[in-house]
Scaffold this motif. Structure first.
Motif, PDB file in Angstrom:
ATOM      1  N   ALA A 261       0.744  -1.164   0.136  1.00  0.00           N
ATOM      2  CA  ALA A 261      -0.006  -0.002  -0.147  1.00  0.00           C
ATOM      3  C   ALA A 261       0.801   1.230  -0.132  1.00  0.00           C
ATOM      4  O   ALA A 261       0.678   2.168  -0.849  1.00  0.00           O
ATOM      5  CB  ALA A 261      -0.964  -0.091   1.328  1.00  0.00           C
ATOM      6  N   PHE A 262       1.875   1.360   0.925  1.00  0.00           N
ATOM      7  CA  PHE A 262       2.712   2.540   0.719  1.00  0.00           C
ATOM      8  C   PHE A 262       3.805   2.667  -0.272  1.00  0.00           C
ATOM      9  O   PHE A 262       3.966   3.746  -0.786  1.00  0.00           O
ATOM     10  CB  PHE A 262       3.491   2.403   2.407  1.00  0.00           C
ATOM     11  CG  PHE A 262       2.572   3.037   3.339  1.00  0.00           C
ATOM     12  CD1 PHE A 262       2.597   4.264   3.964  1.00  0.00           C
ATOM     13  CD2 PHE A 262       1.751   2.198   4.216  1.00  0.00           C
ATOM     14  CE1 PHE A 262       1.592   4.995   4.807  1.00  0.00           C
ATOM     15  CE2 PHE A 262       0.882   2.548   5.276  1.00  0.00           C
ATOM     16  CZ  PHE A 262       0.810   3.895   5.294  1.00  0.00           C
ATOM     17  N   ASP A 285      -2.663   0.354   9.190  1.00  0.00           N
ATOM     18  CA  ASP A 285      -2.241   1.432   8.644  1.00  0.00           C
ATOM     19  C   ASP A 285      -2.302   1.464   7.015  1.00  0.00           C
ATOM     20  O   ASP A 285      -2.638   2.412   6.388  1.00  0.00           O
ATOM     21  CB  ASP A 285      -0.509   1.517   8.950  1.00  0.00           C
ATOM     22  CG  ASP A 285      -0.272   1.996  10.473  1.00  0.00           C
ATOM     23  OD1 ASP A 285      -1.142   2.295  10.766  1.00  0.00           O
ATOM     24  OD2 ASP A 285       0.788   1.600  10.791  1.00  0.00           O
ATOM     25  N   ASP A 286      -2.308   0.292   6.697  1.00  0.00           N
ATOM     26  CA  ASP A 286      -2.469   0.305   4.916  1.00  0.00           C
ATOM     27  C   ASP A 286      -3.851   0.618   4.879  1.00  0.00           C
ATOM     28  O   ASP A 286      -4.389   1.385   3.785  1.00  0.00           O
ATOM     29  CB  ASP A 286      -2.250  -1.243   4.472  1.00  0.00           C
ATOM     30  CG  ASP A 286      -0.559  -1.627   4.696  1.00  0.00           C
ATOM     31  OD1 ASP A 286      -0.024  -0.782   4.640  1.00  0.00           O
ATOM     32  OD2 ASP A 286      -0.751  -2.809   4.638  1.00  0.00           O
ATOM     33  N   ALA A 287      -4.841  -0.155   5.369  1.00  0.00           N
ATOM     34  CA  ALA A 287      -6.258   0.199   5.441  1.00  0.00           C
ATOM     35  C   ALA A 287      -6.463   1.881   5.628  1.00  0.00           C
ATOM     36  O   ALA A 287      -7.405   2.192   4.858  1.00  0.00           O
ATOM     37  CB  ALA A 287      -7.113  -0.647   6.307  1.00  0.00           C
ATOM     38  N   ALA A 296      -9.979   1.633  -3.622  1.00  0.00           N
ATOM     39  CA  ALA A 296     -10.820   0.553  -3.223  1.00  0.00           C
ATOM     40  C   ALA A 296     -10.073  -0.888  -3.218  1.00  0.00           C
ATOM     41  O   ALA A 296      -9.198  -0.864  -3.796  1.00  0.00           O
ATOM     42  CB  ALA A 296     -12.165   0.630  -4.397  1.00  0.00           C
ATOM     43  N   VAL A 297     -10.913  -1.820  -2.431  1.00  0.00           N
ATOM     44  CA  VAL A 297     -10.569  -3.041  -2.413  1.00  0.00           C
ATOM     45  C   VAL A 297     -11.526  -3.978  -3.528  1.00  0.00           C
ATOM     46  O   VAL A 297     -12.757  -3.690  -3.268  1.00  0.00           O
ATOM     47  CB  VAL A 297     -10.530  -3.566  -0.972  1.00  0.00           C
ATOM     48  CG1 VAL A 297     -10.290  -5.278  -1.134  1.00  0.00           C
ATOM     49  CG2 VAL A 297      -9.335  -3.130  -0.118  1.00  0.00           C
ATOM     50  N   LEU A 317     -11.949  -4.555   7.331  1.00  0.00           N
ATOM     51  CA  LEU A 317     -11.624  -3.389   6.496  1.00  0.00           C
ATOM     52  C   LEU A 317     -12.744  -2.493   6.180  1.00  0.00           C
ATOM     53  O   LEU A 317     -12.644  -1.350   5.856  1.00  0.00           O
ATOM     54  CB  LEU A 317     -10.965  -4.112   5.174  1.00  0.00           C
ATOM     55  CG  LEU A 317      -9.889  -4.808   5.256  1.00  0.00           C
ATOM     56  CD1 LEU A 317      -9.403  -5.515   3.934  1.00  0.00           C
ATOM     57  CD2 LEU A 317      -8.551  -4.044   5.513  1.00  0.00           C
ATOM     58  N   HIS A 318     -13.911  -2.985   5.914  1.00  0.00           N
ATOM     59  CA  HIS A 318     -15.116  -2.131   5.756  1.00  0.00           C
ATOM     60  C   HIS A 318     -15.401  -1.193   6.819  1.00  0.00           C
ATOM     61  O   HIS A 318     -15.854  -0.140   6.564  1.00  0.00           O
ATOM     62  CB  HIS A 318     -16.359  -3.193   5.068  1.00  0.00           C
ATOM     63  CG  HIS A 318     -17.469  -2.410   4.425  1.00  0.00           C
ATOM     64  ND1 HIS A 318     -18.963  -2.758   4.715  1.00  0.00           N
ATOM     65  CD2 HIS A 318     -17.355  -1.639   3.591  1.00  0.00           C
ATOM     66  CE1 HIS A 318     -19.353  -1.963   3.932  1.00  0.00           C
ATOM     67  NE2 HIS A 318     -18.728  -1.398   3.205  1.00  0.00           N
ATOM     68  N   GLU A 319     -15.572  -1.870   7.996  1.00  0.00           N
ATOM     69  CA  GLU A 319     -15.540  -1.169   9.487  1.00  0.00           C
ATOM     70  C   GLU A 319     -14.597  -0.025   9.409  1.00  0.00           C
ATOM     71  O   GLU A 319     -14.896   1.008   9.636  1.00  0.00           O
ATOM     72  CB  GLU A 319     -15.398  -2.287  10.520  1.00  0.00           C
ATOM     73  CG  GLU A 319     -15.563  -1.456  11.862  1.00  0.00           C
ATOM     74  CD  GLU A 319     -16.801  -1.557  12.111  1.00  0.00           C
ATOM     75  OE1 GLU A 319     -17.900  -2.114  11.665  1.00  0.00           O
ATOM     76  OE2 GLU A 319     -17.050  -0.343  12.776  1.00  0.00           O
ATOM     77  N   LYS A 320     -13.344  -0.220   8.760  1.00  0.00           N
ATOM     78  CA  LYS A 320     -12.465   1.001   8.817  1.00  0.00           C
ATOM     79  C   LYS A 320     -12.659   1.938   7.627  1.00  0.00           C
ATOM     80  O   LYS A 320     -11.706   2.865   7.511  1.00  0.00           O
ATOM     81  CB  LYS A 320     -10.996   0.336   8.827  1.00  0.00           C
ATOM     82  CG  LYS A 320     -10.452  -0.173   9.977  1.00  0.00           C
ATOM     83  CD  LYS A 320      -9.188  -0.644   9.998  1.00  0.00           C
ATOM     84  CE  LYS A 320      -8.103   0.372   9.957  1.00  0.00           C
ATOM     85  NZ  LYS A 320      -8.069   1.443  11.165  1.00  0.00           N
ATOM     86  N   GLY A 321     -13.650   1.753   6.984  1.00  0.00           N
ATOM     87  CA  GLY A 321     -14.136   2.860   6.021  1.00  0.00           C
ATOM     88  C   GLY A 321     -13.465   2.631   4.638  1.00  0.00           C
ATOM     89  O   GLY A 321     -13.435   3.670   3.740  1.00  0.00           O
TER      90      GLY A 321
END
Ligand code: GUN
Ligand code: FE
Length: 455
Positions: A261-262, A285-287, A296-297, A317-321
């Motif tokens: 991600a980074f 952190d990636d999320a 998006a995933v 992941l969804h919970e994290k927005g």
């Protein structure tokens, strides 16, 4: 009164929110000449009878029969169009071997435009017949064949987002299948973007170029940087594979001392219109970075069962927005159907929650709060996909495109087990999601045009 191009009457299922289904019982859907839903009218409104008086019996009036329902067309966020030619095979070896033994040899054949045409015509027809009205495609490294895929989508009426794949790293790609060099890879990508933008001018439902580094191992640093710049210059969508498997995730950590991600973000590849496939190994952190950048995933649950060495914590992941959609990932995933993938998404999440090792006591076996419902899987396949792509698709709501599948639950050869005429529509919806087969999908419409019909 406004004149509509098409008018539909029937019961529709759409998502209000990830968990809440919107049931539009016997509503009228008014479609304008641009293929957008201009107005939705419920039976309680006074305009309802007036619309019936004006449109009933006309050629552009479509009334669903008993047992038929509208669903939004599916938005598939990850398809390797060339790999349709090997779907269902070669799923017994790990990702790295699978790529080198089967997939790269197959994809290299798409330098042959007549072979490409055969496969691409068939994969677009197949996805449409499975209810997929929008698809985010990887083609191959070949610029001409990639453009051919975009042209086929345009012609068949599917909303195609297509990427010419970039793989320029001589250390990770075979001599017979890679970009000639970094400069060529970037020049071909830019020409491809311009050609697809030109094609889009005459394509009602839209066709879009996508900046497509295959995944970090395939690309040199210079290519990744150049692709980030092209995405910004032309404001395109971006797609790649991200933190998919133990091997791939570890490779990126070795090369950059950070997670995918980074690393992708450093090259300008995480943007509002970016979609990353798999993402099983994203940490928090990636999320957060995904959520901040609007990346998006694309959740590919069938493929993940073979290649991802894990079950993705999709509820977390969804919970994290993080924005989430579904991908079939032909041919890491064998099925071209997002119905099949929605079912697998629910089943995999249940296995993650309960755990799988029966040597462990129940309370240590799984990851709590991991399950998703079929309503959430449906949301990912429709509205979530639309949000991921930043397009007005995936919901049956005003100012969204008329992209629908018409489901027949009473078809003699594939009847759904509905025995009460007044069955609760929430239950009908669940039966549709779990039991529909391609033959139940009678018609598919994209942007107000009929693109598939099963006679
Ligand atoms: N990573 C890089 N290429 C591929 C591919 O074609 N399929 C999957 N599943 N993962 C990949
Ligand atoms: Fe993939």
């Amino acid at each position: 009164m406004t004149e509509y191009t098409e008018v539909f009457l029937g019961t529709a299922f759409s998502s209000n929110s990830p968990r809440e289904l919107n049931i539009l019982e016997k509503h009228i859907f008014c479609i304008n000449k641009d293929g957008m839903i201009e107005k939705i009218v419920s039976p309680e409104e006074t305009e309802y009878q007036h619309l019936l008086d004006v449109y009933s019996g006309k050629e552009n009036f479509h009334r669903l029969a008993e047992g038929q329902y509208f669903l939004p067309g599916f938005v598939d966020l990850h398809v390797h169009a060339p790999q349709w030619a090997q779907s269902g095979t070669a799923l017994d070896i790990p990702l790295y071997d699978w790529l080198n033994t089967y997939t790269f040899p197959l994809e290299s054949r798409f330098s042959d435009l007549s072979f490409a045409e055969n496969v691409y015509q068939d994969v677009v027809n197949t996805l449409l017949a499975n209810g997929t009205t929008t698809a985010l495609y990887f083609a191959t490294v070949h610029k001409e064949a990639s453009l051919l895929l975009a042209e086929i989508c345009a012609k068949k009426g599917q909303r195609g987002l297509v990427g010419k794949v970039v793989m320029d790293n001589p250390e990770q790609n075979p001599d017979y299948y890679r970009d000639a060099d970094t400069q060529t890879a970037l020049a071909d990508t830019e020409e491809f973007i311009l050609a697809v933008k030109e094609l889009a001018k005459s394509t009602k439902q839209g066709v879009y170029p996508v900046v497509t580094p295959r995944f970090i191992p395939s690309c040199t640093d210079d290519a990744l940087k150049g692709l980030g710049e092209l995405a910004a210059k032309y404001d395109t969508h971006v797609q790649s594979h991200c933190s998919e498997s133990d091997w791939e995730h570890g490779y990126v950590q070795d090369r950059f001392e950070k997670n995918d991600a980074f690393a992708l973000h450093d090259f300008g590849l995480l943007r509002e219109k970016s979609v990353m496939a798999h993402c099983n190994f994203l940490n928090d952190d990636d999320a957060d970075l995904f959520a901040e950048t609007g990346t998006a995933v694309s959740h590919c649950p069938i493929s993940n069962a073979y290649f991802a060495n894990s079950v993705i914590p999709i509820a977390h992941l969804h919970e994290k927005g993080v924005e989430i959609g579904l991908g079939c990932d032909l041919s890491g995933g064998f099925s071209p159907s997002l119905f099949d993938n929605a079912r697998q998404a629910v089943m995999s999440s249940r296995m993650l929650e309960d755990g799988v090792d029966t040597n462990l006591p129940a309370e240590q076996r799984g990851v709590p709060a991991s399950r998703i419902t079929i309503n959430e899987a449906f949301y990912f396949a429709t509205a979530g996909g639309g949000e991921s792509l930043s397009l007005p698709i995936g919901r049956l709501a005003e100012n969204y495109a008329w992209d629908v599948q018409i489901i027949d639950t009473k078809l003699a050869s594939a009847k759904l087990p509905i025995f009460n005429a007044d069955e609760d529509l929430h239950d009908v919806f669940q039966k549709v999601m779990y039991l529909v087969r391609p033959e139940n999908i009678r018609e598919v419409w994209v942007q107000g045009e009929k693109v598939h019909e099963r006679k």
